[in-house]
Design an enzyme around this catalytic site. Structure first.
Site, PDB file in Angstrom:
ATOM      1  CD1 TRP A  42      45.788  32.883  28.330  1.00 29.42           C
ATOM      2  CD2 TRP A  42      43.839  31.875  28.966  1.00 29.42           C
ATOM      3  NE1 TRP A  42      45.822  32.637  29.780  1.00 29.42           N
ATOM      4  CE2 TRP A  42      44.555  32.161  30.106  1.00 29.42           C
ATOM      5  CE3 TRP A  42      42.350  31.589  29.108  1.00 29.42           C
ATOM      6  CZ2 TRP A  42      44.194  31.685  31.269  1.00 29.42           C
ATOM      7  CZ3 TRP A  42      42.122  31.280  30.464  1.00 29.42           C
ATOM      8  CH2 TRP A  42      43.228  31.011  31.445  1.00 29.42           C
ATOM      9  CG  ASP A  48      41.553  37.733  26.075  1.00 34.22           C
ATOM     10  OD1 ASP A  48      41.738  38.490  26.923  1.00 34.22           O
ATOM     11  OD2 ASP A  48      41.746  36.475  26.322  1.00 34.22           O
ATOM     12  CE  LYS A  97      45.392  36.340  34.154  1.00 40.09           C
ATOM     13  NZ  LYS A  97      44.676  35.872  32.954  1.00 40.09           N
TER      14      LYS A  97
HETATM   15  C1  LIG Z   1      43.574  34.707  32.544  1.00 34.41           C
HETATM   16  C2  LIG Z   1      43.308  34.849  31.079  1.00 34.41           C
HETATM   17  C3  LIG Z   1      41.874  34.585  30.692  1.00 34.41           C
HETATM   18  C4  LIG Z   1      40.916  34.184  31.605  1.00 34.41           C
HETATM   19  O1  LIG Z   1      40.587  34.898  32.494  1.00 34.41           O
HETATM   20  P1  LIG Z   1      39.454  34.428  33.733  1.00 34.41           P
HETATM   21  O2  LIG Z   1      39.047  35.921  34.193  1.00 34.41           O
HETATM   22  O3  LIG Z   1      39.842  33.657  34.442  1.00 34.41           O
HETATM   23  O4  LIG Z   1      38.380  33.835  33.034  1.00 34.41           O
HETATM   24  C5  LIG Z   1      41.619  34.741  29.313  1.00 34.41           C
HETATM   25  N1  LIG Z   1      42.387  35.274  28.362  1.00 34.41           N
HETATM   26  C6  LIG Z   1      43.708  35.758  28.780  1.00 34.41           C
HETATM   27  C7  LIG Z   1      44.653  36.264  27.760  1.00 34.41           C
HETATM   28  C8  LIG Z   1      44.122  35.475  30.130  1.00 34.41           C
HETATM   29  O5  LIG Z   1      45.417  35.823  30.477  1.00 34.41           O
END
Ligand SMILES: *Cc1c(COP(=O)(O)O)cnc(C)c1O
Length: 357
Positions: free
Chosen positions: A99, A166, A190
């Site tokens: 990511w 993030d 998540k």
């Molecule tokens: C799943 C995830 C993403 C991407 O998320 P989307 O909503 O599918 O774009 C980005 N960063 C992390 C740490 C993730 O687990």
């Protein structure tokens, strides 16, 4: 019968969230309309949006000089959008896995990226510590929890430049000192709600730092979304409804402090079994082990048991433990809605399998 869900994302959600969202899909507040049908400009939906924004502010103790947004496009859109807005010359990134790499790749479209720390040397099996954040960059970006590799940073860093994180997969799993961050964002799926919506927590002063040298389309401007209360365009209404239900549920259980206690309890039980069971071994160094995503692989020479164990687990209503293709083995994602009962079902499954083979 409800299964023991260990999916990495979309994740397991709480029963009250599912029940109340299901009710709202049939009818929202005696309005004679479904949450799928009601106007986003209606009083009924405005109340949902206001409650979700206030709920996140309350649960994370977000200071007054921050805005909360719920935007379509997931975290992946934010990778590009944050760089578009804030990368003028150079940004610093910490590379802790897939990511982070995606975030870096998007940033490189808009300027220079300096990778100031990385755990790639050991296949992303630890979280880099003690790195220095330079003061000559527009911002520094971290991925606080690495959903694929299962590494997590538990401290809120001090930074001489705006710190952007993030937090897709560890948001709401521990108290966060939001005041240390210029921006926190993530995909909701998540630990907060269904997929397709990103949460963005952004400090007011960042809006003065937006790059004015390039023309940005309206949908990619944070201030447009702030001025319109996340309703510049039609928002993902039902997703935001479900997020609000999750936030209410987190609050009812005692907030993020309680979530952290439960996360520790769940992950300690599972790590203890991975460490004990001679069939399996952990992939992540102690001190970096995520409480949310727990990868484990076969002990040496046991790999041929993969299919047999997957079948064994499936027969016990355990779903979502197949490891990411880049790590192999298994990964149990144990987000807030995972119960001790889910964890014990997996642990029992590992123990019974050990006896069987
Ligand atoms: C799943 C995830 C993403 C991407 O998320 P989307 O909503 O599918 O774009 C980005 N960063 C992390 C740490 C993730 O687990």
């Amino acid at each position: 019968m409800r299964k023991h869900i260990f999916n990495a994302g979309p994740c397991k959600l709480s029963d009250p969230c599912l029940e109340n969202t299901a009710k709202a899909v049939m009818e929202l507040n005696n309005s004679g309309q479904s949450i799928l049908e009601v106007s986003h400009r209606s009083k009924d939906f405005q109340a949902v949006m206001d409650e979700a924004v206030a709920g996140l502010k309350e649960v994370l103790s977000i200071p007054d000089n921050y805005h909360v947004l719920f935007l379509g496009g997931g975290a992946s859109t934010q990778f590009a959008m944050l760089a578009m807005n804030f990368l003028k010359t150079k940004a610093a990134y910490v590379n802790t896995g897939a990511w982070s790499k995606k975030a870096i790749a998007e940033a490189k479209i808009f300027g220079n990226v300096e990778v100031i720390a990385s755990s790639e040397d050991k296949d992303f099996t630890y979280y880099p510590k003690g790195f220095t954040i330079p003061s000559d960059v527009d911002y520094v970006h971290i991925t606080s929890n690495n959903t694929i590799r299962g590494t997590e940073i538990f401290e809120d860093l001090d930074s001489p430049v705006p710190l952007i994180a993030d937090m897709s997969s560890d948001i709401l799993s521990r108290p966060v000192d939001v005041s240390k961050y210029a921006m926190i964002y993530g995909g909701a799926q998540k630990n907060m709600g269904p997929s397709g919506v990103a949460f963005v927590i952004i400090r007011e002063d960042m809006l003065e730092k937006v790059n004015t040298e390039i023309a940005l389309p309206s949908m990619f401007k944070y201030n447009i979304h702030i001025d319109n209360g996340s309703m510049y365009n039609t928002p993902p209404c039902v997703n935001i409804f479900a997020i609000n239900e999750t936030l209410k549920w987190v609050k009812s259980l005692g907030g993020v402090e309680a979530m952290e206690k439960l996360a520790l309890e769940r992950s300690n039980i599972l790590y203890a079994e991975i460490d004990r069971n001679p069939l399996f071994r952990p992939t992540v160094e102690e001190g970096s082990r995520s409480r949310m995503n727990i990868p484990f692989i076969w002990a040496e020479g046991k790999e041929e048991l993969q299919d047999q164990f997957m079948k064994f687990a499936t027969s016990r209503n355990i779903v979502g433990i197949k490891g990411h293709r880049s790590v192999g083995g298994f990964r149990a994602s144990t987000y807030n809605a995972s119960t001790i009962d889910d964890i014990q079902a997996l642990v029992k499954c590992m123990q019974d399998f050990e006896k069987e083979v």
